[in-house]
Write a protein that holds these residues in place. Structure first.
Motif: not given
Length: 851
Positions: A33-44, A172-178, A183-185
């Motif tokens: 499980s991973v958390v990804v943050t990136a501004p809108p339009g960057t292509g994530k 969010i990382a704490a919730v979707i992790g264990t 979860a790594p960010i």
């Protein structure tokens, strides 16, 4: 399923998130499980799904909060991949699907995945789920986080990624992790182009009791038209993006801008326009096209990328669902947009270079807006969510790892609704009926109306009504029947989407013989869904009418429905000010209802009982027939003894003991008992207002029967009832501990005034007596076995207070000389001895005392 890898280099060309793919791959090697943050339009949204597909053999599902975003993201990835839409890349949204067995990446709305998991809780054949736009805190996305956390406990091979533009990543990382590790960010940031902020406050209010004002829409359109001319003069390739709170405002602003200038291609972008029109806006324009002004709802805030935008005009308003607990209603409300949302909107103007945002408020109003949007889970009706969780086997979300728990009060209301529908049992588990309702993609109440209404009005009409009410389509004059006529005739721009929804719903219920084509059953379908919103007209004015709903809410309506006596209400919302016909709520959609249909839909709300009240010192009773809070008939009857007693009890609990006339004797006894209770406690009774009301059946039972049979309250003497509370054998000491009177040195027996039962807890018993009657009295008397000193009010011959003291010895030795000096000339016929200790106590004048 094909195992051909996606060409990430080709897909990611020109997208800044391509630089973060190695970091994301390393994170996936370390965690599922991973958390990804990136501004809108960057292509994530474009790059993360094919990256996961290249690492797995199963399907990758990515959720979007809106249908238009899911379709657009799938089309873009398929285009960049060079494959036909529906093959390697596909999508599924409500009412539309383009995907097949070979699909490796499938974009879906969160609601589609939730209902898919009811049939396939293990997500067989799915290797990864990506939850996009988590920062919006949509209810369905929050629920998916909880459900997927449980799936991952059974399937450690399932990858879960949460993505957003702005996110409380650690939370969010704490919730979707264990439990052991979050979860790594992966946080991808890019330098932002400069943004110029301008303020254009409106000269008229933005909102009134009906919603967004026409004057404010005029202002936004005028600001847009003027700024667009200046922008295109500097950069002919630039486009303008205008944010409005809802589809209605989008259309009105677009119409005004078109009327102001024909130099622009004015487009609308919201969830209610046809998919082809949505796609055309998202694709951008060619060099030969006119400059564009795109007027949109919040869906372009972060879910979609609209190319070419250099200027953003922001109304700084948003529309979101909100539940009114007091009235038991949920609807869309328009409020100030959060500052974080406004920042997201402004960022759309700096995607490709320096940009500008014009906010149609002043800086003070902007600063007063909430910092972040409220999560839907905190404000929305939870009936659908509660049913889904019950079907999942986690009633109320128990045991699931969720960002926020379901609010207890809202959840309790939802459970009440589901039990009334027969959707859950007493333990909160889904019934067979509940599982059927959960698979119909609409509110459980509308799903039940579809099933129950089809045999009565026909499956087609039932499906049409449910599609209209559940689709949040615009309804003129609140009249659902007229809206159906317009949709059937194709005169409504939403007709195609509505027809598709109705077709899909109709297929979910069994065909019923004798399907009716008229509109007589519209109100019945709505009443079956919302029986508590059956409404009766109680007032009509020139402005409209006020209706009383079965739930007890009063709401106003304008237009043709104001002339109708009974209606079934589908949507009612709290007004920001006084609404039509003087009500505090507005009916937004409803249909005519006959009394026969009302009885058919809401028989469980109908009551026929005697209502007894204690009014004006007497019991009065009426036989009342009601549907919820609506009174249908009322006639006077004689109350039974029990009904009368209950009425008196209710009156006493509501109005207190002040409804009785207390005699001096009863009042004095009560005060004496109150002092003993205060000083000694048990077994002396609690005679405060609350105490006496709580013990009515102990001390007032016979009098309750007399009152119930018609005896006026003024005829009761409460002395005897109070004596029933005396504790035996302690009661024999009543006169010793708290005597009625006190004998003073003159021989007079003076009444003691005891403190009020509910008054000052430190108040003393008072004896008001002429000063001359107490000459030589040294020791102040004490009551209640010496616990409470008497407070003396020493009076002049005319009965006016001269001194207040609970220390007689100190008074005679001190203040008395000053009192004597002031009073002896005023009252010369009364004794004012120089030495009060040696004087004879008397209540008479000097001459009479001498005789």
């Amino acid at each position: 399923m094909t195992s051909a890898a996606f060409d990430l280099a080709a897909i990611g060309a020109g997208l800044s998130f391509a630089a973060a793919l190695d970091e994301l791959s390393a994170a996936l090697d370390a965690s599922g499980s991973v958390v990804v943050t990136a501004p809108p339009g960057t292509g994530k949204t474009t790059l993360v799904p094919p990256l996961l597909a290249s690492r797995s053999t199963g399907r990758v599902i990515i959720t979007q909060p809106r249908r238009v975003a899911a379709r657009a993201a799938a089309r873009r990835l398929a285009h960049l991949d060079g494959s036909p839409l529906g093959s390697r890349v596909g999508f599924t949204v409500r009412g539309e699907r383009s995907a097949g067995p070979e699909t490796q990446v499938e974009f879906v709305t969160a609601g589609v995945l939730l209902r898919r998991m009811l049939d396939d809780p293990g997500l067989d054949g799915v290797d990864a789920v990506i939850l996009d736009e988590v920062h919006e805190r949509a209810l369905e996305t929050d629920l998916l986080i909880g459900l997927l956390s449980e799936v991952r406990e059974l399937r450690d091979d399932l990858v879960v990624i949460a993505m957003s533009a702005t996110l409380d990543a650690a939370r969010i990382a704490a919730v979707i992790g264990t439990d052991d590790s979050p979860a790594p960010i992966v946080d991808h940031d890019v330098p932002a182009f400069p943004l110029t902020v301008q303020w254009a406050p409106s000269p008229v209010p933005r909102l009134d009791e009906r919603g967004v004002t026409w004057g404010f829409l005029d202002h936004v359109a005028a600001v847009t038209a003027s700024a667009a001319v200046d922008l295109v003069r500097e950069d002919p390739k630039a486009d303008v993006l205008v944010f409005a709170p809802g589809a209605r405002e989008v259309s009105e602003i677009a119409r005004r801008v078109r009327a102001a200038s024909d130099a622009f291609d004015v487009r609308e972008l919201h969830g209610q326009i046809p998919p082809a029109e949505q796609d055309a806006v998202i694709r951008g324009r060619t060099p030969t096209d006119l400059p564009r002004i795109i007027v949109t709802t919040s869906l372009a805030e972060s879910s979609l990328t609209v190319p070419g935008v250099r200027l953003v005009v922001d109304s700084c308003l948003s529309r979101h669902p909100q539940r009114d607990a007091g009235r038991g209603m949920t609807g869309l409300v328009t409020t100030a947009a959060s500052r974080s949302s406004c920042v997201q909107r402004a960022g759309r103007g700096t995607r490709q270079g320096p940009g500008m945002v014009i906010r149609c408020v002043d800086e003070r109003t902007y600063a007063a807006a909430p910092a972040r949007p409220v999560p839907e889970i905190a404000v929305i009706d939870l009936a659908d969510a509660a049913l889904l969780l019950a079907c999942w086997g986690a009633p109320g979300g128990i045991g699931l790892r969720m960002i926020d728990p379901l609010p207890a009060e809202n959840l309790a209301d939802a459970i009440t609704v589901l039990r009334a529908l027969g959707a859950i049992d007493d333990d909160g588990r889904a019934t067979a009926e509940g599982r059927v309702l959960a698979r119909i993609p609409t509110d459980p109440r509308l799903a039940r109306a579809l099933r129950d209404g089809s045999p009565v009005v026909g499956s087609r009409l039932a499906a049409e009504v449910v599609a209209l009410v559940g689709g949040e389509l615009r309804i003129s004059d609140a009249d659902i029947a007229q809206a159906l006529i317009a949709l059937r005739g194709g005169r409504n721009p939403d007709a195609r989407r509505w027809r598709d929804d109705a077709n899909r719903l109709e297929r979910m219920v069994r065909e019923t013989p004798g399907i009716r084509s008229d509109l007589d059953g519209v109100g019945l379908v709505i009443a079956l869904a919302f029986p508590e919103r059956i409404a009766h007209r109680v007032e009509r004015t020139a402005e409209g009418a006020t209706f009383l709903l079965a739930s007890g809410t009063r709401a106003g309506v304008r237009g043709p429905l104001a002339a109708v006596e009974w209606i079934a209400v589908a949507d009612v919302a709290r007004a920001t000010a006084r609404a039509a016909a003087g009500s505090g709520a507005i009916i937004r959609s409803a249909a005519v209802l006959t009394e026969a249909q009302m009885e058919q839909a809401a028989s469980h709300l109908m009551t026929d009982r005697v209502e007894a009240e204690f009014v004006g010192g007497r019991v009065q009773a009426r036989r009342e027939r009601r549907i919820g809070a609506i009174l249908r008939s009322s006639a006077p009857v004689k109350a039974s003894a029990q009904e009368g007693r209950d009425a008196v009890r209710r009156a006493l609990r509501r109005d207190g003991l002040g409804m009785f006339t207390w005699s001096d004797t009863a009042d004095a006894l009560r005060r004496r008992l109150a002092l003993l209770r205060r000083e000694l406690g048990d077994p002396w009774p609690d005679v405060s207002d609350a105490g006496l009301v709580d013990s009515l059946d102990v001390w007032l039972a016979p009098e309750l029967d007399r009152l119930a049979s018609g005896t006026p309250a003024a005829r009761l003497d409460l002395s005897s009832p109070l004596r029933r509370l005396l504790p035996w054998p302690d009661a024999v000491r009543l006169d010793e501990l708290a005597p009625e009177r006190l004998e003073v040195p003159s021989g007079s027996r003076v009444r003691i005034t005891y403190p009020e039962p509910d008054g000052d807890p430190h108040a003393r018993p008072v004896v008001a007596v002429k000063l001359q009657e107490c000459f030589g009295w040294a020791e102040t008397p004490r009551l209640v076995d010496g616990r409470v000193p008497v407070l003396f009010h020493l009076l002049s011959p005319a009965g006016r207070p001269l001194a207040v003291t609970d220390d007689l010895a100190s008074f005679w030795s001190g203040p008395y000389s000053q009192v004597r000096a002031e009073m002896r000339g005023r009252y010369p016929r009364h004794p004012w001895p120089e030495d009060p200790w040696a004087a004879v106590p008397t209540k008479h004048t000097k001459n009479r005392a001498a005789r």
